[in-house]
Design a protein around this motif. Structure first.
Motif, PDB file in Angstrom:
ATOM      1  N   ASN A 247     -32.946 -76.390 -15.711  1.00  0.00           N
ATOM      2  CA  ASN A 247     -34.252 -75.745 -15.815  1.00  0.00           C
ATOM      3  C   ASN A 247     -34.598 -74.934 -14.568  1.00  0.00           C
ATOM      4  O   ASN A 247     -35.235 -73.886 -14.641  1.00  0.00           O
ATOM      5  CB  ASN A 247     -35.338 -76.804 -16.052  1.00  0.00           C
ATOM      6  CG  ASN A 247     -36.642 -76.200 -16.510  1.00  0.00           C
ATOM      7  OD1 ASN A 247     -36.706 -75.563 -17.562  1.00  0.00           O
ATOM      8  ND2 ASN A 247     -37.691 -76.378 -15.725  1.00  0.00           N
ATOM      9  N   SER A 248     -34.153 -75.393 -13.404  1.00  0.00           N
ATOM     10  CA  SER A 248     -34.451 -74.706 -12.137  1.00  0.00           C
ATOM     11  C   SER A 248     -33.301 -73.827 -11.677  1.00  0.00           C
ATOM     12  O   SER A 248     -33.062 -73.673 -10.476  1.00  0.00           O
ATOM     13  CB  SER A 248     -34.806 -75.738 -11.057  1.00  0.00           C
ATOM     14  OG  SER A 248     -35.963 -76.463 -11.410  1.00  0.00           O
ATOM     15  N   THR A 251     -34.143 -70.913  -9.019  1.00  0.00           N
ATOM     16  CA  THR A 251     -34.451 -71.264  -7.630  1.00  0.00           C
ATOM     17  C   THR A 251     -33.369 -72.121  -6.987  1.00  0.00           C
ATOM     18  O   THR A 251     -33.402 -72.351  -5.770  1.00  0.00           O
ATOM     19  CB  THR A 251     -35.784 -72.018  -7.560  1.00  0.00           C
ATOM     20  OG1 THR A 251     -35.688 -73.222  -8.331  1.00  0.00           O
ATOM     21  CG2 THR A 251     -36.924 -71.157  -8.099  1.00  0.00           C
ATOM     22  N   ARG A 253     -32.961 -75.296  -7.214  1.00  0.00           N
ATOM     23  CA  ARG A 253     -33.603 -76.502  -6.676  1.00  0.00           C
ATOM     24  C   ARG A 253     -33.725 -77.563  -7.757  1.00  0.00           C
ATOM     25  O   ARG A 253     -33.256 -77.400  -8.867  1.00  0.00           O
ATOM     26  CB  ARG A 253     -34.993 -76.148  -6.129  1.00  0.00           C
ATOM     27  CG  ARG A 253     -34.995 -75.140  -4.984  1.00  0.00           C
ATOM     28  CD  ARG A 253     -36.406 -74.763  -4.601  1.00  0.00           C
ATOM     29  NE  ARG A 253     -36.451 -73.771  -3.524  1.00  0.00           N
ATOM     30  CZ  ARG A 253     -37.561 -73.176  -3.099  1.00  0.00           C
ATOM     31  NH1 ARG A 253     -38.731 -73.472  -3.645  1.00  0.00           N
ATOM     32  NH2 ARG A 253     -37.502 -72.284  -2.124  1.00  0.00           N
ATOM     33  N   ALA A 254     -34.388 -78.662  -7.400  1.00  0.00           N
ATOM     34  CA  ALA A 254     -34.737 -79.739  -8.338  1.00  0.00           C
ATOM     35  C   ALA A 254     -33.516 -80.214  -9.130  1.00  0.00           C
ATOM     36  O   ALA A 254     -32.626 -80.850  -8.569  1.00  0.00           O
ATOM     37  CB  ALA A 254     -35.866 -79.289  -9.256  1.00  0.00           C
ATOM     38  N   CYS A 256     -31.035 -78.644 -10.285  1.00  0.00           N
ATOM     39  CA  CYS A 256     -29.923 -77.687 -10.234  1.00  0.00           C
ATOM     40  C   CYS A 256     -29.152 -77.815  -8.925  1.00  0.00           C
ATOM     41  O   CYS A 256     -29.718 -78.157  -7.888  1.00  0.00           O
ATOM     42  CB  CYS A 256     -30.485 -76.265 -10.365  1.00  0.00           C
ATOM     43  SG  CYS A 256     -29.226 -74.974 -10.435  1.00  0.00           S
ATOM     44  N   ARG A 279     -38.520 -81.868 -18.675  1.00  0.00           N
ATOM     45  CA  ARG A 279     -39.060 -81.196 -17.482  1.00  0.00           C
ATOM     46  C   ARG A 279     -40.540 -80.917 -17.591  1.00  0.00           C
ATOM     47  O   ARG A 279     -41.195 -80.606 -16.591  1.00  0.00           O
ATOM     48  CB  ARG A 279     -38.315 -79.884 -17.227  1.00  0.00           C
ATOM     49  CG  ARG A 279     -36.982 -79.969 -16.487  1.00  0.00           C
ATOM     50  CD  ARG A 279     -36.070 -81.040 -16.954  1.00  0.00           C
ATOM     51  NE  ARG A 279     -34.744 -80.954 -16.332  1.00  0.00           N
ATOM     52  CZ  ARG A 279     -33.718 -81.699 -16.705  1.00  0.00           C
ATOM     53  NH1 ARG A 279     -33.850 -82.579 -17.697  1.00  0.00           N
ATOM     54  NH2 ARG A 279     -32.551 -81.588 -16.102  1.00  0.00           N
ATOM     55  N   ASP A 294     -42.933 -70.450 -15.292  1.00  0.00           N
ATOM     56  CA  ASP A 294     -41.478 -70.520 -15.171  1.00  0.00           C
ATOM     57  C   ASP A 294     -40.801 -69.538 -16.126  1.00  0.00           C
ATOM     58  O   ASP A 294     -39.849 -68.845 -15.753  1.00  0.00           O
ATOM     59  CB  ASP A 294     -40.985 -71.944 -15.452  1.00  0.00           C
ATOM     60  CG  ASP A 294     -41.283 -72.895 -14.307  1.00  0.00           C
ATOM     61  OD1 ASP A 294     -41.567 -72.417 -13.191  1.00  0.00           O
ATOM     62  OD2 ASP A 294     -41.215 -74.127 -14.524  1.00  0.00           O
ATOM     63  N   ASP A 298     -38.566 -66.427 -15.050  1.00  0.00           N
ATOM     64  CA  ASP A 298     -37.181 -66.408 -15.535  1.00  0.00           C
ATOM     65  C   ASP A 298     -36.873 -65.095 -16.249  1.00  0.00           C
ATOM     66  O   ASP A 298     -35.812 -64.488 -16.047  1.00  0.00           O
ATOM     67  CB  ASP A 298     -36.948 -67.571 -16.498  1.00  0.00           C
ATOM     68  CG  ASP A 298     -36.794 -68.911 -15.790  1.00  0.00           C
ATOM     69  OD1 ASP A 298     -36.792 -68.930 -14.546  1.00  0.00           O
ATOM     70  OD2 ASP A 298     -36.674 -69.937 -16.488  1.00  0.00           O
TER      71      ASP A 298
END
Length: 431
Positions: A247-248, A251, A253-254, A256, A279, A294, A298
């Motif tokens: 999902n991230s 970025t 992050r999180a 990913c 999420r 988001d 995206d």
């Protein structure tokens, strides 16, 4: 010199016709030339039962202490069902379907046509793509036949789950795609071709790229070679590649991996699909605002990099029963992301469309293990034990076909056949 030029011309002509004849593995036309304007769902097709000819019993079956599903299907319309260890409230045995049966695929695709679900991505796990396991392709054969019969879009989604990463790479998937094209004729069937194309090219999805909890490293599994094969091989290529990422992904992050190489891989593809399940939740304040932002960001990233984007939506989530024995130290509650009678699902659908989505991916059509299925579910699941063991979600008093109907309504809005509404629509009685 003149003879050399003539020879060169003949060689070029032969190369042209050889390439032209070789590039005939995929049908030139399909009922679905673009993903845009469609609502597609993921399709697991992995449920088995004793007596269905598969020789296996899926972990959905067992006993009250070891069930692997959280949502019980409404099996009233299936022509073939199988007994389970569970009992309904009236004492009758609770039955389940098998994905191996042709009648199951026929019913599922009939529902898709009836409610306006445009089609599905068939999950092809890495283990299923191994040569020794390809003979177990009844589910695939039945699904593609049913898709043609009921005029529903269908495409292959390779799930990298099962890829060990220890000297193993995507070569297996290259060979498997050749098998699916040559033996199962997935992109050029005898009947009506409903394989999903995008920009005139068959869509193939690679799911599971960039997740940090995987045993493989995306830098050494030959992912670039696989993408290049799907896009450029003169016989089996010419495909549009959709990549399933965390999902991230944008970025890094999180959920990913923090590796910019992921962006390099993504830019080689055609469509980006983030995995949004778990999420977002209706229990978190203003979480749909976060989801909207988001999706907007995206889409902008994808447009800047000449890619298309499909947001992922889901009706809820429940992973209690499986987690009880898979993760005994982290048992999940029943209905951890509640469906709210369809309200949460509609929030995701309407938010994605309002944020600019041109196509949608629904997780999932038949995933009862994680309680994300949109097919017909039972509001009267089996009654078990004293409440301390196996437990199932229900349909919150809603009809079993609620989520199929909502999906069809969203598809109409996506195609501008109906105006966008943020409040969950209500069905007129009898429709």
């Amino acid at each position: 010199m003149r003879r050399t030029k003539i020879t060169l011309c003949i060689w070029m002509i032969l190369c042209f016709f050889t390439t032209a004849s070789a590039q005939t593995r995929h049908a030139k036309t399909t009922l679905y030339p673009s993903y845009k304007g469609l609502v597609m769902a993921g399709y697991q097709g992995w449920f088995r039962a004793e007596g269905d000819g598969s020789g296996a019993t899926h972990f959905a079956y067992g006993n009250e202490q070891r069930s692997g599903i959280d949502m019980w299907p409404d099996v009233s319309e299936y022509s073939k069902t199988y007994p389970t260890p569970f009992k309904l409230a009236d004492g009758q045995p609770a039955k389940f379907f098998s994905s191996v049966d042709k009648s199951t695929a026929d019913l599922h695709f009939k529902w898709m046509q009836q409610y306006g679900v445009d089609g599905v991505f068939m999950q092809r796990f890495f283990n299923n793509a191994r040569p020794e396991n390809r003979k177990d392709d009844k589910v695939f054969r039945n699904a593609f036949e049913a898709a043609s019969t009921y005029k529903r879009a269908i495409a292959v989604m390779y799930d990298l789950s099962g890829l060990a990463g220890k000297g193993e790479d995507c070569s297996t998937l290259i060979d498997d795609w050749k098998y699916l094209v040559d033996e199962l004729k997935v992109t050029n069937p005898k009947g009506t071709n409903t394989y999903l194309y995008h920009n005139g090219k068959p869509v193939v999805t690679i799911w599971g790229v960039g997740f940090p909890d995987r045993p493989y490293n995306i830098r050494n599994i030959g992912i670039e070679r696989f993408i290049d094969f799907l896009k450029n091989d003169p016989v089996y290529g010419g495909c549009a590649v959709m990549i399933g990422v965390p999902n991230s992904w944008r970025t890094l992050r999180a959920d990913c991996i923090n590796d910019p190489y992921l962006h390099d891989i993504i830019k080689r593809c055609d469509i980006v699909l983030p995995w949004s399940v778990q999420r977002y939740s209706p229990l978190l304040h203003n979480d749909m605002d976060r989801y909207r932002d988001d999706v907007i960001d995206d889409i902008k990233w994808c447009r800047d990099n000449h890619l298309d984007y499909v947001p992922c939506v889901y009706p809820g989530f429940s992973w209690h029963n499986l987690s009880r024995y898979e993760f005994p130290d982290d048992v999940k509650p029943v209905g951890s992301i509640p469906r709210q009678g369809g309200k949460f699902y509609w929030q995701m659908l309407s938010t994605a469309i309002s944020a600019g989505a041109e196509m949608i991916y629904v997780a999932m059509f038949d995933e009862v293990n994680e309680g994300t299925a949109i097919f017909k579910g039972s509001d009267n699941p089996p009654k078990v034990g004293d409440g301390t063991g196996t437990a199932f979600i229900n349909m919150d008093g809603k009809p079993s076909d609620t989520y199929l109907w909502l999906t069809g309504e969203a598809a109409k809005i996506l195609r501008h056949e109906k105006p966008l509404v943020f409040k969950m629509p209500e069905r007129v009685t009898g429709k």
